[in-house]
Design a protein around this motif. Structure first.
Motif, PDB file in Angstrom:
ATOM      1  N   LYS A   6       0.850  -1.183   0.000  1.00  0.00           N
ATOM      2  CA  LYS A   6       0.000   0.000   0.000  1.00  0.00           C
ATOM      3  C   LYS A   6       0.892   1.241   0.000  1.00  0.00           C
ATOM      4  N   ILE A   7       0.537   2.226  -0.832  1.00  0.00           N
ATOM      5  CA  ILE A   7       1.304   3.472  -0.871  1.00  0.00           C
ATOM      6  C   ILE A   7       0.342   4.639  -0.712  1.00  0.00           C
ATOM      7  N   SER A   8       0.463   5.357   0.392  1.00  0.00           N
ATOM      8  CA  SER A   8      -0.370   6.533   0.625  1.00  0.00           C
ATOM      9  C   SER A   8       0.319   7.778   0.088  1.00  0.00           C
ATOM     10  N   GLY A   9      -0.504   8.753  -0.306  1.00  0.00           N
ATOM     11  CA  GLY A   9       0.054  10.013  -0.801  1.00  0.00           C
ATOM     12  C   GLY A   9      -0.039  10.174  -2.306  1.00  0.00           C
ATOM     13  N   MET A  10      -0.394   9.109  -3.032  1.00  0.00           N
ATOM     14  CA  MET A  10      -0.528   9.205  -4.492  1.00  0.00           C
ATOM     15  C   MET A  10      -1.902   9.774  -4.828  1.00  0.00           C
ATOM     16  N   CYS A  12      -2.412  11.564  -8.161  1.00  0.00           N
ATOM     17  CA  CYS A  12      -2.544  11.822  -9.595  1.00  0.00           C
ATOM     18  C   CYS A  12      -1.537  10.982 -10.371  1.00  0.00           C
ATOM     19  N   ASN A  13      -1.597  11.098 -11.691  1.00  0.00           N
ATOM     20  CA  ASN A  13      -0.682  10.327 -12.539  1.00  0.00           C
ATOM     21  C   ASN A  13       0.765  10.774 -12.379  1.00  0.00           C
ATOM     22  N   ASN A  14       0.970  12.032 -12.025  1.00  0.00           N
ATOM     23  CA  ASN A  14       2.340  12.501 -11.770  1.00  0.00           C
ATOM     24  C   ASN A  14       2.916  11.817 -10.531  1.00  0.00           C
ATOM     25  N   CYS A  15       2.059  11.643  -9.502  1.00  0.00           N
ATOM     26  CA  CYS A  15       2.486  10.914  -8.307  1.00  0.00           C
ATOM     27  C   CYS A  15       2.831   9.478  -8.676  1.00  0.00           C
ATOM     28  N   LYS A  16       1.981   8.876  -9.490  1.00  0.00           N
ATOM     29  CA  LYS A  16       2.196   7.496  -9.922  1.00  0.00           C
ATOM     30  C   LYS A  16       3.539   7.359 -10.633  1.00  0.00           C
ATOM     31  N   ALA A  17       3.818   8.313 -11.528  1.00  0.00           N
ATOM     32  CA  ALA A  17       5.078   8.277 -12.276  1.00  0.00           C
ATOM     33  C   ALA A  17       6.273   8.466 -11.356  1.00  0.00           C
ATOM     34  N   SER A  18       6.131   9.350 -10.363  1.00  0.00           N
ATOM     35  CA  SER A  18       7.220   9.607  -9.423  1.00  0.00           C
ATOM     36  C   SER A  18       7.533   8.365  -8.589  1.00  0.00           C
ATOM     37  N   GLU A  37      -5.866   3.710  -8.278  1.00  0.00           N
ATOM     38  CA  GLU A  37      -7.160   3.694  -7.595  1.00  0.00           C
ATOM     39  C   GLU A  37      -7.085   2.949  -6.263  1.00  0.00           C
ATOM     40  N   LYS A  38      -6.370   1.851  -6.239  1.00  0.00           N
ATOM     41  CA  LYS A  38      -6.233   1.065  -5.009  1.00  0.00           C
ATOM     42  C   LYS A  38      -5.089   1.557  -4.138  1.00  0.00           C
ATOM     43  N   ALA A  39      -4.283   2.490  -4.674  1.00  0.00           N
ATOM     44  CA  ALA A  39      -3.092   2.989  -3.970  1.00  0.00           C
ATOM     45  C   ALA A  39      -2.167   1.839  -3.602  1.00  0.00           C
ATOM     46  N   GLU A  40      -1.942   0.957  -4.597  1.00  0.00           N
ATOM     47  CA  GLU A  40      -1.107  -0.223  -4.384  1.00  0.00           C
ATOM     48  C   GLU A  40      -0.014  -0.314  -5.439  1.00  0.00           C
ATOM     49  N   ALA A  41       1.091  -0.924  -5.039  1.00  0.00           N
ATOM     50  CA  ALA A  41       2.191  -1.187  -5.964  1.00  0.00           C
ATOM     51  C   ALA A  41       2.587  -2.652  -5.849  1.00  0.00           C
ATOM     52  N   GLU A  53      13.740   0.067   3.352  1.00  0.00           N
ATOM     53  CA  GLU A  53      14.554   0.406   2.176  1.00  0.00           C
ATOM     54  C   GLU A  53      13.679   0.983   1.064  1.00  0.00           C
ATOM     55  N   LEU A  54      12.492   0.411   0.901  1.00  0.00           N
ATOM     56  CA  LEU A  54      11.557   0.929  -0.097  1.00  0.00           C
ATOM     57  C   LEU A  54      11.126   2.344   0.276  1.00  0.00           C
ATOM     58  N   GLN A  55      10.854   2.553   1.572  1.00  0.00           N
ATOM     59  CA  GLN A  55      10.437   3.871   2.044  1.00  0.00           C
ATOM     60  C   GLN A  55      11.522   4.912   1.802  1.00  0.00           C
ATOM     61  N   ASN A  56      12.777   4.533   2.044  1.00  0.00           N
ATOM     62  CA  ASN A  56      13.893   5.471   1.853  1.00  0.00           C
ATOM     63  C   ASN A  56      14.020   5.922   0.409  1.00  0.00           C
ATOM     64  N   ALA A  57      13.609   5.057  -0.520  1.00  0.00           N
ATOM     65  CA  ALA A  57      13.746   5.377  -1.938  1.00  0.00           C
ATOM     66  C   ALA A  57      12.655   6.324  -2.427  1.00  0.00           C
ATOM     67  N   LEU A  58      11.545   6.385  -1.699  1.00  0.00           N
ATOM     68  CA  LEU A  58      10.411   7.200  -2.141  1.00  0.00           C
ATOM     69  C   LEU A  58      10.557   8.650  -1.697  1.00  0.00           C
ATOM     70  N   PRO A  59       9.965   9.585  -2.457  1.00  0.00           N
ATOM     71  CA  PRO A  59       9.898  10.975  -1.979  1.00  0.00           C
ATOM     72  C   PRO A  59       9.180  11.035  -0.643  1.00  0.00           C
ATOM     73  N   GLU A  60       9.431  12.081   0.107  1.00  0.00           N
ATOM     74  CA  GLU A  60       8.993  12.166   1.498  1.00  0.00           C
ATOM     75  C   GLU A  60       7.478  12.110   1.660  1.00  0.00           C
ATOM     76  N   LYS A  61       6.709  12.575   0.679  1.00  0.00           N
ATOM     77  CA  LYS A  61       5.250  12.664   0.825  1.00  0.00           C
ATOM     78  C   LYS A  61       4.549  11.307   0.792  1.00  0.00           C
ATOM     79  N   TYR A  62       5.255  10.258   0.338  1.00  0.00           N
ATOM     80  CA  TYR A  62       4.622   8.946   0.206  1.00  0.00           C
ATOM     81  C   TYR A  62       5.014   8.030   1.367  1.00  0.00           C
TER      82      TYR A  62
END
Length: 243
Positions: A6-10, A12-18, A37-41, A53-62
């Motif tokens: 689950k990924i919170s903070g997405m 729009c499509n720009n968030c998805k791409a990021s 839509e499900k906020a899942e990866a 480790e996954l969290q460290n790779a993501l921008p801070e808002k996610y």
């Protein structure tokens, strides 16, 4: 192996791409599929990768978490296991700190010189810690900006920080421009300690960048303590210079 998160903070499509770009950049991640839509990866992993480790790779808002894990139902055994794992992860840090301390003591043992001990300790601290950061500059930069206030807004600073540590280490070991090196130590470690304190107060689980990415260290009170030791030494040495 395939894992879903689950990924919170997405929003729009720009968030998805990021998020997609950030996850694909992680070593041992083979493929990533994101459902906005499900906020899942869904990740195809070559080897197991921890959520931190996954969290460290993501921008801070996610924020990322495993699907199906109820963090409110953690058992006492799981808590104990987590604490033991954390201590095991921190063992390299304690070991390195011990080696630096013993070396600085041996260099100034006969006759004993407290001021020289502190200068050698700080010099060795910077040289050893910068070595691990330089093993993976890009990875260090990504981890460092997660908590250091200045690194978040100044890309050049986070990319050059390991080299700043090398310069400071050599300055202390060769007794060159000590006063300026002490002031710079107070400045950069003071800023970092502010960021570390914020992370600890929020209880956010992120990777500490003090030893780069070669050793996966969690951000804990140990990071705060190691910075505090250096800051105290710098203050003591500056007082000796001015008084």
């Amino acid at each position: 192996m395939t894992r879903t998160y689950k990924i919170s903070g997405m929003t729009c499509n720009n968030c998805k791409a990021s998020v997609l770009s950030a996850l694909l950049a992680i070593p041992n991640v083979g493929d990533v599929s994101i459902n906005l839509e499900k906020a899942e990866a869904t990740l195809k992993l070559k080897t197991p990768i921890g959520v931190s480790e996954l969290q460290n790779a993501l921008p801070e808002k996610y924020r990322i978490s495993e699907v199906g894990v109820d963090h409110n139902l953690t058992s006492e055994n799981e808590i104990n296991k987590s604490q033991q794992t954390e201590l095991k992860q921190l063992f390299p840090l304690f070991l390195i700190f011990g080696y630096i301390t013993i070396t600085a003591v041996l260099l100034n043992n006969n006759p004993w010189n407290t001021e020289a001990f502190m200068l050698d300790f700080m010099g060795l601290f910077y040289i050893v810690f910068s070595f691990f950061k330089l093993l993976d500059l890009k990875g260090f930069s990504q981890s460092f900006k997660m908590y250091d206030p200045l690194a978040k807004v100044m890309p050049l600073y986070r990319h050059t920080y390991p080299f700043i540590e090398v310069a400071l280490g050599l300055a202390f070991l060769f007794r060159f421009q000590i006063e300026k090196a002490l002031i710079l130590t107070l400045l950069i470690l003071g800023i970092t300690t502010i960021g570390v304190t914020r992370v600890l107060r929020k209880k956010t689980k992120i990777q500490c960048a003090c030893l780069g990415t070669a050793l996966k260290l969690p951000m804990t009170k140990a990071t705060f303590i190691e910075n505090s030791i250096m800051i105290v030494m710098a203050i003591v040495m500056l007082l000796k210079l001015y008084l």
